[in-house]
Write a protein that holds these residues in place. Structure first.
Motif, mmCIF file in Angstrom:
data_model
loop_
_atom_site.group_PDB
_atom_site.id
_atom_site.type_symbol
_atom_site.label_atom_id
_atom_site.label_comp_id
_atom_site.label_asym_id
_atom_site.label_seq_id
_atom_site.Cartn_x
_atom_site.Cartn_y
_atom_site.Cartn_z
ATOM 1 N N ILE A 161 41.519 70.801 119.069
ATOM 2 C CA ILE A 161 42.262 71.290 120.222
ATOM 3 C C ILE A 161 43.097 70.146 120.788
ATOM 4 C CG2 ILE A 161 42.112 72.299 122.528
ATOM 5 C CD1 ILE A 161 39.059 72.689 120.476
ATOM 6 N N LYS A 163 46.934 69.569 123.419
ATOM 7 C CA LYS A 163 47.775 70.239 124.413
ATOM 8 C C LYS A 163 49.175 69.638 124.342
ATOM 9 C CE LYS A 163 45.849 71.076 128.385
ATOM 10 N NZ LYS A 163 45.305 70.895 129.749
ATOM 11 N N VAL A 169 50.679 73.843 126.980
ATOM 12 C CA VAL A 169 50.109 74.946 126.199
ATOM 13 C C VAL A 169 49.196 74.361 125.128
ATOM 14 C CG1 VAL A 169 50.605 76.849 124.616
ATOM 15 C CG2 VAL A 169 52.062 76.475 126.621
ATOM 16 N N PRO A 170 47.945 74.824 125.027
ATOM 17 C CA PRO A 170 47.045 74.271 124.014
ATOM 18 C C PRO A 170 47.345 74.789 122.621
ATOM 19 C CG PRO A 170 45.947 76.017 125.214
ATOM 20 C CD PRO A 170 47.284 75.835 125.870
ATOM 21 N N ASN A 171 46.920 74.035 121.635
ATOM 22 C CA ASN A 171 47.000 74.471 120.241
ATOM 23 C C ASN A 171 45.644 74.252 119.606
ATOM 24 O OD1 ASN A 171 47.525 73.504 117.159
ATOM 25 N ND2 ASN A 171 48.908 75.146 117.738
ATOM 26 N N ASP A 232 54.474 79.181 121.661
ATOM 27 C CA ASP A 232 54.116 79.288 123.067
ATOM 28 C C ASP A 232 52.958 80.252 123.323
ATOM 29 O OD1 ASP A 232 55.564 81.465 122.292
ATOM 30 O OD2 ASP A 232 56.788 81.603 124.100
ATOM 31 N N SER A 234 48.777 81.129 122.922
ATOM 32 C CA SER A 234 47.513 80.423 122.805
ATOM 33 C C SER A 234 46.581 81.123 121.822
ATOM 34 C CB SER A 234 46.834 80.345 124.178
ATOM 35 O OG SER A 234 45.481 79.960 124.049
ATOM 36 N N GLU A 235 45.912 80.314 120.983
ATOM 37 C CA GLU A 235 44.901 80.864 120.066
ATOM 38 C C GLU A 235 43.745 81.474 120.833
ATOM 39 O OE1 GLU A 235 47.281 78.098 117.606
ATOM 40 O OE2 GLU A 235 46.404 77.991 119.610
ATOM 41 N N TRP A 236 43.467 80.972 122.036
ATOM 42 C CA TRP A 236 42.356 81.538 122.819
ATOM 43 C C TRP A 236 42.646 82.983 123.191
ATOM 44 C CZ3 TRP A 236 39.311 78.359 121.169
ATOM 45 C CH2 TRP A 236 39.320 76.989 121.385
#
Length: 503
Positions: A161, A163, A169-171, A232, A234-236
């Motif tokens: 993880i 950002k 925005v996290p990746n 843009d 998020s995987e979450w």
């Protein structure tokens, strides 16, 4: 049942899809040899309860069959995954609905988004034990050395993880990390990946990049991390759409990142952009040793948290079939509706496992104009980030079963003239681990138009394709039992007849 690794392992055990290995086993080559034999046989997941050199049990081959990947998604069959893909396609590239039914479907999807928003966990299980500074010792983890030529042990199924330093925005991605010392590891990733972009931005700002690695997560989160998403998104959020509920996240102890609260183990650290170290060799998904004589970003970990009595989940790469190939087969089903939305003329597509999951693709189209096959191939390469590394694209008519290699090869050999129907794009950014390219990181792509040719693609009249008489076929169907052949199913084919299993 909790959405975590432990809950999924219990589910597998109830279905007789988990075997416990209670004798001491060495993480240096031995565990990988045992797991690979089970994987090749379509066998169960394994839980090694006594790993030499560590007090943590090790889970492997957890998603070693497509069936188990489906279970991780709360589905029973691969076909069910396309329904999920249809939901994701609505959100992947939002378009104004043109009909009431489309508006209703979009409304349902947006409601699912609200349910999928991540939730903060104030007392996360992943932080039941906290180790900082000198207490951090990566060698106490049951890391695997998989192949005899590997330089050292690796982490292969951790969620990394980071950002974006600008947008925040996290990746989330899955990369191979190789042990360098008690507190450091190198990482191998592709230049198009989100974490790599974040590191470049951090370098431009003169900053370190904060990193967290979550190990032993709900397998569904691995699927979300492996799904190519717009930059843009998020995987979450996508993981929440997969699960039907928001992912429980926890704030890290020492870095400004959020990690899955139910993870078994979390590593926290930083990458200094100019700090690199020699990485490899290490066995890779191409089927060769990768990372030979290459420098890679160096991760320095200063905090390790974990659950009480944590379970270490891992896998390994190599020539298919491997676990990552099973994930790719499932993702293929999920991608299909998304790809159809991006490139409407594509009816279906298939990434054969033998093609290293994404190096070769077969597309089917409903051909209506000349040059359409080439257009479809070019659109495919640009549709999703992962497809930019697809080396071969074969385009066939929609009547061809793209999952049957006999039909695909018949289309190639009967409909292709190499001079006219093969086109090559040179000097594309490429996977550095692909040793077939002329230069590291720069390679070519090939498109093959295996569709029936129409004017002005050819001036020759195309002969009629051989087909059985439909009336006689129906008559034989009716009389099948009368022939005394009722005990023989028409869909049962001897795989040895063709030299491979076409089922």
């Amino acid at each position: 049942m909790a959405r975590d690794l432990r809950g999924f392992l219990k589910r597998l055990e109830k279905r007789d899809q988990l075997r416990r290995i209670r004798v001491p086993v060495d993480p240096d080559l031995e565990i990988a040899e045992v797991a690979n034999r089970l994987l090749l046989a379509g066998g169960p997941a394994l839980l090694f309860e006594q790993v030499k050199g560590s007090d943590m049990p090790l889970a492997i081959n957890v998603m070693g069959t497509v069936e188990r990947v489906c279970w991780a998604m709360d589905m029973e069959q691969p076909q069910d995954l396309e329904r999920l893909g249809q939901k994701l396609a609505l959100l992947y590239q939002l378009r104004p609905p043109k009909q009431l039914s489309q508006a209703v479907e979009l409304g349902k999807a947006l409601f699912d988004v609200l349910k999928a928003k991540p939730r903060r966990d104030l007392l996360p299980p992943c932080q039941q034990v906290v180790r900082k500074g000198n207490q951090v010792d990566l060698t106490q983890l049951p890391l695997l050395r998989v192949y005899p030529g590997d330089a050292d042990k690796v982490i292969t199924l951790g969620l990394m993880i980071t950002k974006d330093p600008e947008t925040k925005v996290p990746n989330v991605g899955v990369y191979r990390l190789q042990l360098q010392s008690q507190t450091t590891m190198t990482v191998q990733w592709l230049s198009v990946r989100g974490c790599s972009r974040h590191l470049r931005k951090a370098a431009e700002r003169g900053e370190k990049l904060e990193v967290a690695v979550a190990i032993g997560v709900d397998p569904l989160l691995v699927m979300a991390a492996a799904t190519p998403l717009p930059v843009d998104l998020s995987e979450w959020l996508f993981a929440g759409l997969y699960a039907g509920e928001g992912v429980r996240l926890a704030q890290c102890k020492t870095v400004d990142l959020e990690v899955p609260a139910m993870a078994e183990i979390v590593l926290e650290g930083t990458i200094t952009p100019e700090k690199q170290q020699w990485d490899g060799p290490a066995g890779d998904h191409i089927g060769y040793y990768g990372g030979v004589n290459e420098q890679a970003p160096l991760l320095r970990f200063h905090c390790l948290t974990h659950r009480q009595q944590p379970i270490y989940m891992t896998t390994f790469s190599g020539r298919p079939p491997k676990e990552d190939a099973m994930l790719a087969i499932a993702l293929n089903r999920i991608y299909t509706p998304i790809l159809r939305q991006q490139v409407p003329e594509i009816q279906d597509f298939f990434l054969p496992m033998e093609g290293l999951s994404y190096k070769a693709a077969v597309l089917s189209i409903d051909k209506s104009y000349p040059g359409q096959a080439k257009r479809a191939a070019l659109a495919f390469w640009s549709a999703l980030p992962q497809f930019s590394y697809t080396k071969f694209v074969i385009v066939v008519d929609q009547a061809i079963n793209i999952r049957d290699p006999r039909q695909v090869m018949w289309a190639v050999t009967s409909k292709v003239d190499p001079v006219r129907d093969v086109f090559i794009l040179p000097d594309n950014p490429f996977d550095r681990l692909d040793f077939a390219t002329v230069r590291p990181g720069l390679g070519s792509r090939m498109g093959i138009d295996a569709t029936t040719k129409i004017y002005p693609e050819t001036d020759r009249p195309w002969s009629e394709e051989l087909r059985p008489d439909p009336e006689m076929a129906a008559r034989v169907d009716q009389r099948w039992a009368e022939y005394g052949l009722g005990d023989l199913r028409l869909d049962q084919v001897n795989p040895n007849l063709f030299g491979y299993d076409i089922r």
